[in-house]
Design an enzyme around this catalytic site. Sequence first.
Site, PDB file in Angstrom:
ATOM      1  N   GLU A  51      96.222  66.761 -48.164  1.00 21.32           N
ATOM      2  CA  GLU A  51      95.275  66.839 -49.282  1.00 21.32           C
ATOM      3  C   GLU A  51      94.162  65.808 -49.158  1.00 21.32           C
ATOM      4  O   GLU A  51      92.985  66.116 -49.346  1.00 21.32           O
ATOM      5  CB  GLU A  51      95.997  66.668 -50.621  1.00 21.32           C
ATOM      6  CG  GLU A  51      96.693  67.926 -51.124  1.00 21.32           C
ATOM      7  CD  GLU A  51      98.033  68.185 -50.456  1.00 21.32           C
ATOM      8  OE1 GLU A  51      98.497  67.307 -49.693  1.00 21.32           O
ATOM      9  OE2 GLU A  51      98.620  69.264 -50.692  1.00 21.32           O
TER      10      GLU A  51
ATOM     11  N   HIS B  27     105.387  69.310 -60.987  1.00 20.56           N
ATOM     12  CA  HIS B  27     104.595  70.533 -60.855  1.00 20.56           C
ATOM     13  C   HIS B  27     103.994  71.010 -62.176  1.00 20.56           C
ATOM     14  O   HIS B  27     103.470  72.104 -62.246  1.00 20.56           O
ATOM     15  CB  HIS B  27     105.459  71.677 -60.291  1.00 20.56           C
ATOM     16  CG  HIS B  27     105.626  71.640 -58.816  1.00 20.56           C
ATOM     17  ND1 HIS B  27     106.302  70.647 -58.169  1.00 20.56           N
ATOM     18  CD2 HIS B  27     105.198  72.485 -57.838  1.00 20.56           C
ATOM     19  CE1 HIS B  27     106.302  70.884 -56.868  1.00 20.56           C
ATOM     20  NE2 HIS B  27     105.635  71.989 -56.636  1.00 20.56           N
TER      21      HIS B  27
END
Lengths: 328, 374
Positions: A60, A129
């Site tokens: 990322e 999440h």
Amino acid sequence: MAELMYREALNQALAEEMERDANVFLIGEEVGRYQGAFKVSQGLLDRFGSARIIDAPISELGFTGLGVGAAMVGLRPVVEMMTWNFAILAMDQIVNNAAKLRHMSGGQLRCPIVFRGPGGAGGRLSSQHSQALESTYAHFPGLKVVAPATPADAKGLLKSAIRDENPVIMIEGERLYALKGEVPEGEHIVPIGKADVKREGKDVSIITWSRMYYFCEEAAKQLEAEGISVEILDLRTLRPLDEEAILATVRKTNRAVVVEEGWPLAGVGAQVVDIIQSKGFDDLDAPVVRVTGLDVNMSYAANLENAIQPDAPKIVAAVKKVLYREGA
Amino acid sequence: MASKYSKDLLLTMYRKMYLMRRFEERAGQQYGLGKIAGFCHLYIGQEAVAAGVEEAIRPDDYMLSGYRDHAQPLARGSDPGMVMAELFGRTGGYSKGKGGSMHIFDIENHFYGGYGIVGAQIGLAAGMAFASRYRNEDRITVCYFGDAAANQGIFHETLNMAVKWKLPVLYICENNRYGMGTAIARVAAVPEIHKRGQAFNMRHEAVDGMDVLKMYEAVKDAAAYIRAGNGPVLMEANTYRFRGHSMADPATYRTKQEVEDERKNDPIPRLKDYAIAQKLAKEEEFDAIEAQVKEQVDAAVKFADESPEPSLDELWKDTIVEEGEEDVRPRERVLGAKVTNWPKYPSGQELKVTWDLEPREQAEKADKAAGLKR
Ligand SMILES: Cc1ncc(C[n+]2csc(CCOP(=O)(O)OP(=O)(O)O)c2C)c(N)n1
């Protein structure tokens, strides 16, 4: 007008903008061969090729930096975050570089880049999440932050974001991707910085954005049945905030409830309340009430997960509270 | 044997190194006088790296660096007055005083900035190189970083992508053996940074960064390799900073003896001695260069000193590009000079992307062989 899913509307916006401007490319994990973790990039690899639909390794920070560098010299990257939870690893490049390049270079540089992906609670995925991180990004000067609730807004805002000369954070609703709605074909632009009155009403204003809008609608319908007329303002853009629209709706109804999925401390809603009390105090008939996610980490257990998030009953209760009604 | 280098090349490199040295010495002095604030990381000792690199690449190649970034732009041809004014925090600086010592940006000369987060520029460089390939330009990107930066995650993440996608980028690790007060060997499992290229199948090499000619040769070779489409190179320039990490650092973590020994390697007299021994230039010619540079640096300090502080309404500029805001670059705005060769942002113009990261026929063949449907 065609009925499209939220993800299809995003796909259409991407395809149209890539068609329009060859400087636009998409990079992210699984955006190409896999056709997108949430299928937003379905079919784009075949249409635009691997130079423009780029499958990135799970890095990322690395591929976000690559995107920012490409934007510094005039390309218009769209960086897909598999979810905003993972973009936390890329924060340095977004916050320390993209947001500050223009300032640190004294206006020599522009950074026309879009960082987009799903945010908010997933279905039973626990803490790492399930986070609504809007306020994190809305905090930083140099970034714009948008969070569309409907397929039409998703398309229009993504098109605006790609054309914007600044870094834009687009937080999509992970739970909204399959939601259907009418989406204008072709050149449909939703300007960044403009909120939208999604429901007209006169007794109370609910100010919200993204997925929470649907809970607000549900609450409004129930309240309507009890004779309470609710106006819903969908902010759509969280930075810059549409102060005009916020003040206008309060001027009309004199009461406000602010609903957000994220945590209360330093939430975007806190800023909305500040705007109302500092610039619209004289229009208020009651203190503003906030409905937020609980100040805890998200649980896996179904009942806990539900209890943590705002929902229609909580919003109904909040509205009754600002109306000084019973049951609040 | 006659030298294989032209007099012109040697004198140019000498002039650049001498400019960097004098400029940095004056910057240190101005810091002492309180005219420059912040950290102020001087480059003194490392000049051979920037001078060697600059002569070996094209002026339109992209470049970026870390926070030790005053000198490299000078080698590119940046205006010493504008760099000094930036250090002073004045309107005449490249960023109108908003970036300061760690953030020199001279886009006209393709210097894309100094960055205060250790290693952050490594990722940006890959993106700029990516853009060159995307647009079929043959320019390369040169990215400087320190030995300590090579321990950052972004270094590893980026090298992986750069090799996989054959990005035209030259990574130059200026290994001055210390990250602040930490000797690299104390914190690095592999202190020879270039060897880390091996992990990514990346061309890698170490160069004597105290020898400008060795730097020049190595970079020329690497740049040709990269420009030919072979992908990135990791180059470790073994160098030494004669001063502390920043002006705030007395550098007590290393011995006097060590610094003295390294000073014997000073790249500036080294080049002068070489040129004189080769009979390529005379002492007087160097004297003349030195006198000119001193004047240039005096003028830079004077320019910075006379440049006004930014007005408070500057606070609200240069954060967001407003709609319809023209692309006006600071040199034009600040100094009133007409700038003609700013790189254009090519958005909207015709652009054909022919490069394929993963050639389609190949991918389809592989899929077919595996019985997969695309
Ligand atoms: C991410 C980050 N961590 C820590 C620092 C503080 N810091 C600034 S410079 C530096 C040392 C870096 O050394 P190196 O990369 O070898 O470059 P050099 O100073 O030797 O040129 C540190 C730790 C920082 N600026 N950024």
